[in-house]
Design an enzyme around this catalytic site. Structure first.
Site, PDB file in Angstrom:
ATOM      1  N   CYS A 352       0.847  -1.198   0.000  1.00  0.00           N
ATOM      2  CA  CYS A 352       0.000   0.000   0.000  1.00  0.00           C
ATOM      3  C   CYS A 352       0.884   1.251   0.000  1.00  0.00           C
ATOM      4  CB  CYS A 352      -0.925   0.007   1.217  1.00  0.00           C
ATOM      5  SG  CYS A 352      -0.047   0.000   2.797  1.00  0.00           S
ATOM      6  N   ASP A 421     -15.131  -0.404   3.912  1.00  0.00           N
ATOM      7  CA  ASP A 421     -14.444   0.604   4.724  1.00  0.00           C
ATOM      8  C   ASP A 421     -15.309   0.936   5.928  1.00  0.00           C
ATOM      9  OD1 ASP A 421     -13.105   2.906   5.711  1.00  0.00           O
ATOM     10  OD2 ASP A 421     -12.447   3.454   3.701  1.00  0.00           O
ATOM     11  N   ARG A 423     -14.064   3.237   8.378  1.00  0.00           N
ATOM     12  CA  ARG A 423     -13.450   4.386   9.042  1.00  0.00           C
ATOM     13  C   ARG A 423     -14.463   5.494   9.313  1.00  0.00           C
ATOM     14  NH1 ARG A 423      -8.414   5.204   5.102  1.00  0.00           N
ATOM     15  NH2 ARG A 423      -9.998   4.418   3.650  1.00  0.00           N
TER      16      ARG A 423
END
Length: 513
Positions: A352, A421, A423
């Site tokens: 990443c 995701d 977050r």
């Protein structure tokens, strides 16, 4: 003078210089401690002064019925016939007691929470966050959960193993914030800050009289310190000329940086958190209760308590340059909001772009500060898109045992986690509001979710800066191209689904399948 005489004189001079150095260090330490106390007193005074004219009479009259008044007062208990002077529970010296309290209820005998009016600009009228379970604090709690976020379980383990007394109260001598910040108007706006306590860095000093009078345990949820930062990439940055030592921010040829750091534990105002996510408070409470294994029954039984300290990771702010410039709209500000990636940030994994983008963000923040502006990096503990490292590694396995194509990047995560995701950047801008940031000149992020959350909270972004192509590791092409296709910012060409099919990650050549 003889050689021996000269040598003796030099030794005396050296000893005198060493003595002066020790005296200087001692004096500097004393001055720094005084500055810390002055910073606290100054911020408290400013908060009180500003609150005097931030609420008019009309708002004051509504406070008696305002839903933001989060806890029952002592007069409320008197009306219900509940005694306010009930004896405190028996002191617990460990985890083994004859009585276990599974939950509490509003109006219960012995329950007398300290009043907490979230969003009040006056910290004294707002009230402290009280969540401890010591003998003299338990009945005065006005918040659910525990201090320490994800580390609160270790506190429980320390108490159970009798390494820590449950009633231990910290000695906060010389722990005052190392830099002064605020107060800002946003600290008294219940819609702007819902995920942290805006007065959390001042708590023990703001409420010292209450702590002394009633022996209540009140702790900070924010700490501010100063430090130096050394990263190997920064030394390379100096050698190549990307960073230039100035003796103030970039201290020397090794790329060593001076930085002010803010550590923040999460403190959730539940009505505000629910509003951010567009759900009702009751649904939020039930989900938090049920999906933490029923660990916090007071989420259900104590609707009068509106604050929750969740067992999750916090955040750290790294400020380069003058702290006061973060809130100055007349100077430029560069910002990197970064979510934790242990594999890349710490151990250099190249699957990443996390560490390269973090280093780039630090460099650009330093440059902005050196140019007279402000540079800020905010580091959130949201490992693996808040899915956790185990889930992340399972996704890695699925990718590497498959074709690892950019076109299937998010699908691999959704297959395992059910969502790509978690977050949820809706709460992220709170720290920016707390820092007094009014606009961002250079946003060192490509994330559409972060951009939209910040702008949605009224903080304009002038420029978005993507990671330079030469800093992207080859194996992370899958990740970055998939994200750009999904909405990440780029000044380049947005990949089509056909082109994503042609982007492959590195295979496991050296692993037996």
């Amino acid at each position: 003078m003889s050689a021996s005489g000269i040598e003796g004189t030099l030794e005396e001079i050296l000893k005198s210089l060493q003595k002066l150095q020790k005296e200087h260090d001692s004096l500097a330490s004393a001055v720094d401690a005084i500055n810390g106390k002055v910073n606290v007193l100054s911020t408290i005074k400013q908060a009180k002064d500003k609150s005097e004219f931030s609420r008019n009479d009309a708002v004051t009259k509504t406070n008696s019925t305002n839903p933001r008044t989060t806890n029952s007062t002592r007069s409320d208990h008197a009306e219900r016939g509940t005694p306010t002077g009930s004896p405190a529970p028996t002191s617990r010296r460990g985890s083994l007691t004859s009585k276990i309290t599974l939950t509490t209820y509003p109006g219960q005998s012995g329950v007398d929470p300290i009043n907490l009016d979230w969003g009040h600009p006056d910290p004294q009228k707002r009230g402290p966050i009280v969540v401890g379970r010591g003998a003299t604090t338990l009945r005065r709690r006005n918040a659910i959960g525990a201090h320490g976020g994800s580390y609160s379980t270790y506190f429980a383990l320390a108490v159970a193993s009798k390494n820590l007394e449950l009633d231990h109260k910290p000695d906060f001598t010389n722990t005052e914030p190392a830099a002064s910040i605020g107060p800002f108007k946003t600290w008294g706006d219940p819609g702007k800050i819902v995920a942290m306590d805006p007065f959390g860095h001042l708590a023990p000093w703001l409420h010292k009289e209450l702590m002394d009078r009633e022996d209540v345990d009140i702790r900070p949820t924010i700490a501010v310190t100063k430090a130096h930062m050394k990263l190997p990439e920064l030394e390379q940055s100096v050698r190549t000329g990307r960073l230039k030592p100035d003796g103030k921010i970039c201290l020397n040829e090794t790329g060593e940086l001076a930085v002010t750091k803010f550590a923040v534990e999460p403190v959730w105002y539940l009505p505000g958190v629910a509003e951010r996510f567009g759900i009702d408070e009751g649904s939020l409470r039930r989900s938090l209760f049920e999906n933490t294994g029923g660990s916090y029954p007071e989420l259900i039984t104590r609707s009068d308590i509106k604050v929750f300290l969740p067992p999750i990771g916090g955040l750290t702010v790294y400020c380069f340059g003058d702290v006061s410039k973060m809130s100055d709209p007349n100077v430029r500000l560069a910002l990197r909001v970064h979510d934790e990636c242990n594999g890349s940030d710490v151990f250099g994994s190249d699957i990443c772009t996390c560490r390269p983008y973090l280093i780039f963000g630090i460099e650009e923040a330093v440059k902005e500060a050196q140019n007279g502006g402000s540079g800020v990096v905010v580091y959130f503990r949201k490992e693996g898109r808040a899915l956790g490292e185990v889930t992340k590694y399972l996704v890695y396995n699925a990718r590497k045992r498959g074709s690892d194509k950019a076109s299937e990047y998010f699908k691999r995560t959704e297959n395992i986690a059910g969502v790509k995701d978690m977050r949820f950047q809706a709460l992220m801008p709170d720290i920016l509001q707390w820092l007094g940031i009014q606009k961002i000149d250079r946003m060192l992020s490509m994330s559409d979710m972060k951009h939209d959350a910040i702008v949605g909270q009224g903080i304009p972004i002038q420029e978005r800066v993507e990671i330079p192509d030469e800093l992207i590791p080859a194996d992370s092409r899958v990740e970055i191209d998939a994200k750009i296709h999904a909405g990440y910012f780029t000044k380049g060409v947005v990949p089509t689904i056909e082109s994503l099919n042609a982007v492959h990650g590195r295979a496991w050549e050296d692993v037996d399948h």
